[in-house]
Design a protein around this motif. Structure first.
Motif, PDB file in Angstrom:
ATOM      1  N   ALA A  27     -15.382  17.537 -26.217  1.00  0.00           N
ATOM      2  CA  ALA A  27     -15.556  16.905 -27.540  1.00  0.00           C
ATOM      3  C   ALA A  27     -14.431  15.898 -27.820  1.00  0.00           C
ATOM      4  CB  ALA A  27     -15.615  17.977 -28.630  1.00  0.00           C
ATOM      5  N   TRP A  28     -13.245  16.120 -27.244  1.00  0.00           N
ATOM      6  CA  TRP A  28     -12.174  15.096 -27.304  1.00  0.00           C
ATOM      7  C   TRP A  28     -12.668  13.814 -26.632  1.00  0.00           C
ATOM      8  CZ3 TRP A  28      -7.289  17.764 -24.768  1.00  0.00           C
ATOM      9  CH2 TRP A  28      -6.475  18.330 -25.759  1.00  0.00           C
ATOM     10  N   GLU A  29     -13.218  14.020 -25.420  1.00  0.00           N
ATOM     11  CA  GLU A  29     -13.666  12.859 -24.636  1.00  0.00           C
ATOM     12  C   GLU A  29     -14.790  12.127 -25.369  1.00  0.00           C
ATOM     13  OE1 GLU A  29     -13.647  13.374 -20.441  1.00  0.00           O
ATOM     14  OE2 GLU A  29     -15.124  11.802 -20.090  1.00  0.00           O
ATOM     15  N   SER A  79     -16.597  22.642 -23.387  1.00  0.00           N
ATOM     16  CA  SER A  79     -15.416  23.167 -24.084  1.00  0.00           C
ATOM     17  C   SER A  79     -14.873  22.071 -25.003  1.00  0.00           C
ATOM     18  CB  SER A  79     -14.353  23.631 -23.074  1.00  0.00           C
ATOM     19  OG  SER A  79     -13.584  22.536 -22.652  1.00  0.00           O
ATOM     20  N   GLY A  80     -13.840  22.383 -25.738  1.00  0.00           N
ATOM     21  CA  GLY A  80     -13.282  21.434 -26.701  1.00  0.00           C
ATOM     22  C   GLY A  80     -12.846  20.117 -26.059  1.00  0.00           C
ATOM     23  N   THR A  81     -12.359  20.182 -24.834  1.00  0.00           N
ATOM     24  CA  THR A  81     -11.913  18.978 -24.131  1.00  0.00           C
ATOM     25  C   THR A  81     -13.044  17.955 -24.039  1.00  0.00           C
ATOM     26  OG1 THR A  81     -10.332  20.324 -22.912  1.00  0.00           O
ATOM     27  CG2 THR A  81     -10.852  18.185 -21.961  1.00  0.00           C
ATOM     28  N   VAL A 140      -9.643  13.768 -35.775  1.00  0.00           N
ATOM     29  CA  VAL A 140      -8.876  15.006 -35.954  1.00  0.00           C
ATOM     30  C   VAL A 140      -9.427  16.116 -35.059  1.00  0.00           C
ATOM     31  CG1 VAL A 140      -8.113  16.722 -37.638  1.00  0.00           C
ATOM     32  CG2 VAL A 140      -8.366  14.353 -38.353  1.00  0.00           C
ATOM     33  N   ASP A 141      -8.514  16.786 -34.367  1.00  0.00           N
ATOM     34  CA  ASP A 141      -8.861  17.955 -33.554  1.00  0.00           C
ATOM     35  C   ASP A 141      -8.706  19.195 -34.428  1.00  0.00           C
ATOM     36  OD1 ASP A 141      -8.387  20.305 -32.088  1.00  0.00           O
ATOM     37  OD2 ASP A 141      -7.466  19.273 -30.410  1.00  0.00           O
ATOM     38  N   THR A 142      -9.827  19.908 -34.666  1.00  0.00           N
ATOM     39  CA  THR A 142      -9.762  21.147 -35.461  1.00  0.00           C
ATOM     40  C   THR A 142     -10.127  22.357 -34.595  1.00  0.00           C
ATOM     41  OG1 THR A 142     -12.090  21.016 -36.131  1.00  0.00           O
ATOM     42  CG2 THR A 142     -10.492  19.918 -37.564  1.00  0.00           C
ATOM     43  N   ILE A 143      -9.853  22.242 -33.296  1.00  0.00           N
ATOM     44  CA  ILE A 143     -10.334  23.290 -32.379  1.00  0.00           C
ATOM     45  C   ILE A 143      -9.814  24.671 -32.773  1.00  0.00           C
ATOM     46  CG2 ILE A 143     -10.131  24.081 -29.955  1.00  0.00           C
ATOM     47  CD1 ILE A 143     -10.696  21.115 -29.182  1.00  0.00           C
ATOM     48  N   SER A 144      -8.565  24.753 -33.254  1.00  0.00           N
ATOM     49  CA  SER A 144      -8.082  26.088 -33.632  1.00  0.00           C
ATOM     50  C   SER A 144      -7.899  26.245 -35.145  1.00  0.00           C
ATOM     51  CB  SER A 144      -6.783  26.426 -32.889  1.00  0.00           C
ATOM     52  OG  SER A 144      -5.771  25.509 -33.218  1.00  0.00           O
ATOM     53  N   SER A 145      -8.597  25.410 -35.920  1.00  0.00           N
ATOM     54  CA  SER A 145      -8.501  25.600 -37.375  1.00  0.00           C
ATOM     55  C   SER A 145      -9.858  25.701 -38.057  1.00  0.00           C
ATOM     56  CB  SER A 145      -7.710  24.454 -38.019  1.00  0.00           C
ATOM     57  OG  SER A 145      -8.303  23.206 -37.708  1.00  0.00           O
ATOM     58  N   SER A 183     -16.160  26.256 -30.081  1.00  0.00           N
ATOM     59  CA  SER A 183     -16.847  27.476 -30.536  1.00  0.00           C
ATOM     60  C   SER A 183     -15.982  28.732 -30.496  1.00  0.00           C
ATOM     61  CB  SER A 183     -18.083  27.719 -29.654  1.00  0.00           C
ATOM     62  OG  SER A 183     -17.719  27.791 -28.279  1.00  0.00           O
ATOM     63  N   GLN A 184     -14.898  28.695 -29.715  1.00  0.00           N
ATOM     64  CA  GLN A 184     -14.272  29.952 -29.269  1.00  0.00           C
ATOM     65  C   GLN A 184     -13.120  30.467 -30.124  1.00  0.00           C
ATOM     66  OE1 GLN A 184     -13.882  26.942 -27.898  1.00  0.00           O
ATOM     67  NE2 GLN A 184     -12.020  26.745 -26.685  1.00  0.00           N
ATOM     68  N   LYS A 185     -12.961  29.894 -31.336  1.00  0.00           N
ATOM     69  CA  LYS A 185     -11.817  30.366 -32.141  1.00  0.00           C
ATOM     70  C   LYS A 185     -12.328  30.845 -33.495  1.00  0.00           C
ATOM     71  CE  LYS A 185      -8.901  27.647 -29.241  1.00  0.00           C
ATOM     72  NZ  LYS A 185      -7.596  27.774 -28.669  1.00  0.00           N
ATOM     73  N   GLY A 186     -12.249  30.000 -34.517  1.00  0.00           N
ATOM     74  CA  GLY A 186     -12.697  30.440 -35.836  1.00  0.00           C
ATOM     75  C   GLY A 186     -14.183  30.766 -35.884  1.00  0.00           C
ATOM     76  N   GLU A 245      -1.923  22.750 -34.267  1.00  0.00           N
ATOM     77  CA  GLU A 245      -1.428  22.660 -32.885  1.00  0.00           C
ATOM     78  C   GLU A 245      -1.280  24.085 -32.339  1.00  0.00           C
ATOM     79  OE1 GLU A 245      -0.645  21.987 -29.636  1.00  0.00           O
ATOM     80  OE2 GLU A 245      -0.628  19.904 -30.295  1.00  0.00           O
ATOM     81  N   THR A 246      -2.197  24.446 -31.466  1.00  0.00           N
ATOM     82  CA  THR A 246      -2.275  25.833 -30.988  1.00  0.00           C
ATOM     83  C   THR A 246      -1.075  26.211 -30.118  1.00  0.00           C
ATOM     84  OG1 THR A 246      -4.613  25.248 -30.785  1.00  0.00           O
ATOM     85  CG2 THR A 246      -4.015  27.474 -30.171  1.00  0.00           C
ATOM     86  N   SER A 247      -0.370  25.222 -29.592  1.00  0.00           N
ATOM     87  CA  SER A 247       0.780  25.552 -28.746  1.00  0.00           C
ATOM     88  C   SER A 247       2.027  25.883 -29.565  1.00  0.00           C
ATOM     89  CB  SER A 247       1.085  24.386 -27.798  1.00  0.00           C
ATOM     90  OG  SER A 247       1.392  23.222 -28.539  1.00  0.00           O
TER      91      SER A 247
HETATM   92  C1  LIG Z   1      -5.888  22.398 -30.556  1.00  0.00           C
HETATM   93  C2  LIG Z   1      -6.627  22.413 -29.249  1.00  0.00           C
HETATM   94  N1  LIG Z   1      -7.136  21.277 -28.781  1.00  0.00           N
HETATM   95  C3  LIG Z   1      -7.820  21.227 -27.623  1.00  0.00           C
HETATM   96  C4  LIG Z   1      -7.993  22.361 -26.855  1.00  0.00           C
HETATM   97  C5  LIG Z   1      -8.751  22.271 -25.582  1.00  0.00           C
HETATM   98  O1  LIG Z   1      -9.988  22.907 -25.745  1.00  0.00           O
HETATM   99  P1  LIG Z   1     -10.763  23.585 -24.550  1.00  0.00           P
HETATM  100  O2  LIG Z   1      -9.787  24.435 -23.817  1.00  0.00           O
HETATM  101  O3  LIG Z   1     -11.866  24.346 -25.224  1.00  0.00           O
HETATM  102  O4  LIG Z   1     -11.292  22.472 -23.687  1.00  0.00           O
HETATM  103  C6  LIG Z   1      -7.490  23.573 -27.304  1.00  0.00           C
HETATM  104  C7  LIG Z   1      -7.661  24.795 -26.532  1.00  0.00           C
HETATM  105  O5  LIG Z   1      -7.141  25.828 -26.816  1.00  0.00           O
HETATM  106  C8  LIG Z   1      -6.789  23.588 -28.537  1.00  0.00           C
HETATM  107  O6  LIG Z   1      -6.293  24.745 -29.020  1.00  0.00           O
END
Ligand SMILES: Cc1ncc(COP(=O)(O)O)c(C=O)c1O
Length: 395
Positions: A71-73, A67-69, A173-178, A198-201, A146-148
């Motif tokens: 790729a952060w790590e 998951s995206g986490t 840069v985190d582009t997980i939701s962009s 993979s799970q957004k755009g 920022e998805t939150s």
């Molecule tokens: C901006 C952003 N960063 C990081 C994450 C964490 O990604 P994941 O839940 O796929 O590990 C998310 C998940 O929604 C996110 O929206």
């Protein structure tokens, strides 16, 4: 989910994971192939080169079964050493989580606070870097979208801030939701590591994540002392030359990724961005017409992929979401950490069109009518009017 069968389609309007189109589901509904065979190598090479176009980079792209986490790590463990400092901007829940992860990995963090209602302010980054005469800060980490909160940060401005302060920090840069929903240029914006999922755009199920890696980041990885094994870039880069992977890749998700890339290129990536921008604008018009508040206070920072709606004090956003789910079989995103119960988030990303948006807004408006939340009717109609005019202009 409601326990009894509910007819019709469930409306998954959370800000990701997004709806997976049938075309992608069908592409993945395929017998598993040999991940060490030529068919897979051909497929993975196509996916890697397609992802380079999505990141707008000529540099390296790494694909993880994570998951995206993860790729952060990967971004942190490949580039940083224990005791290094990273500068982060606390744009919301996800920026805070990335910061927490850095601390767990033995990295020191400096967090620029925000009120969670705007993107990163480039000048604050510049001011901090200018004061860092000893180059203690090794990287600046920013969440693009920022998805939150539904706030976007201007990455080009962040790059300029780093350049203007004559500082050598890497930019991550985190582009997980962009990514694949809003314009993003890894190379042109001078980003060193881009993190994506993979799970957004990209319209896929969760399970793949990505790093786009600049040459500078790659050379930083040679001297980093935080152990990276599963996440090590050099193993991927060496194997990927033939289309192979250092361990078992998520083969069926690659079928899906290949299909997703075809769909995005077929629609035209600029058109994809325009579509997301249009739906975001229509959603904000609806929220304003209802008399409710969009959480993001800065018009230039509005997200194209989600809108967080702040409810008036004394009204529980989670109760509202329950009504929406119960009455209309629609899932909306919840408020995260300090926004819990205060906001609901409307996802308008991925495989999404005007009528899906109208139905989403209609469900919200009908549910608002079942509550004591102060609001005016007509938001959906306002959005419809905007969509109609916009489509006429574009025709
Ligand atoms: C901006 C952003 N960063 C990081 C994450 C964490 O990604 P994941 O839940 O796929 O590990 C998310 C998940 O929604 C996110 O929206």
């Amino acid at each position: 989910m409601p326990s009894k069968y509910t007819p019709g389609k469930h409306f998954l309007q959370i800000p990701g994971p997004s709806n997976v189109p049938d075309r992608i589901l069908r592409a993945m509904d395929f017998p598993t192939i040999d991940h060490r065979g030529q068919d897979f190598f051909d497929l993975s090479k196509k996916c890697l080169s397609g992802m380079k176009k999505i990141f707008k980079t000529n540099s390296h792209v790494i694909i993880y079964p994570a998951s995206g986490t993860g790729a952060w790590e990967a971004a942190l463990t490949n580039t940083m050493s224990t005791g290094d400092t990273v500068l982060m901007v606390e744009t919301g829940h996800f920026a805070s989580l990335w910061c927490k992860m850095a601390n767990r990995l033995g990295i020191l963090t400096e967090l620029i606070p925000t009120d969670w209602r705007r993107g990163a302010v480039a000048d604050q980054i510049k001011d901090r870097l200018i004061k860092d005469k000893k180059n203690k800060i090794k990287a600046v980490c920013v969440v693009h979208n920022e998805t939150s909160t539904g706030c976007m940060s201007n990455i080009r401005e962040v790059r300029e801030a780093i350049d203007q302060s004559n500082h050598g920090a890497l930019l991550m840069v985190d582009t997980i939701s962009s990514l694949a929903s809003s314009n993003y240029c890894h190379d042109a914006w001078g980003v060193d590591v881009t993190v994506a999922g993979s799970q957004k755009g990209l319209m896929l199920p969760p399970g793949l994540s990505f790093n786009a890696v600049s040459e500078r980041a790659l050379s930083a990885s040679k001297s980093s002392n935080i152990p990276a094994s599963y996440w090590a870039w050099d193993d991927h880069i060496a194997s990927n030359k033939t289309g192979a992977f250092p361990y078992t890749p998520a083969t069926n998700l690659f079928f899906g990724l290949n299909e997703a890339l075809e769909m995005l290129f077929d629609e035209g990536i600029d058109q994809v961005f325009k579509r997301h921008e249009k739906h975001a604008k229509a959603t904000r018009l609806a929220v304003q017409a209802w008399g409710l508040e969009v959480l993001c206070l800065e018009p230039k920072d509005h997200s194209n992929t989600l809108t967080a709606v702040l409810l008036p004090d004394g009204h529980d956003a989670d109760k509202f979401r329950e009504i929406v789910l119960h009455n209309y079989n629609m899932s909306l995103g919840n408020g995260l950490s300090k926004l819990s119960g205060k906001v609901f988030r409307i996802g308008h990303l991925g495989d999404f069109n005007d009528l899906m948006l109208v139905a989403t807004l209609g469900g919200i408006e009908m549910a608002l009518g079942c509550t004591k939340i102060p609001h005016q009717a007509g938001g959906t109609l306002t959005a419809m009017q905007f969509l109609k005019e916009k489509n006429n202009q574009d025709f």
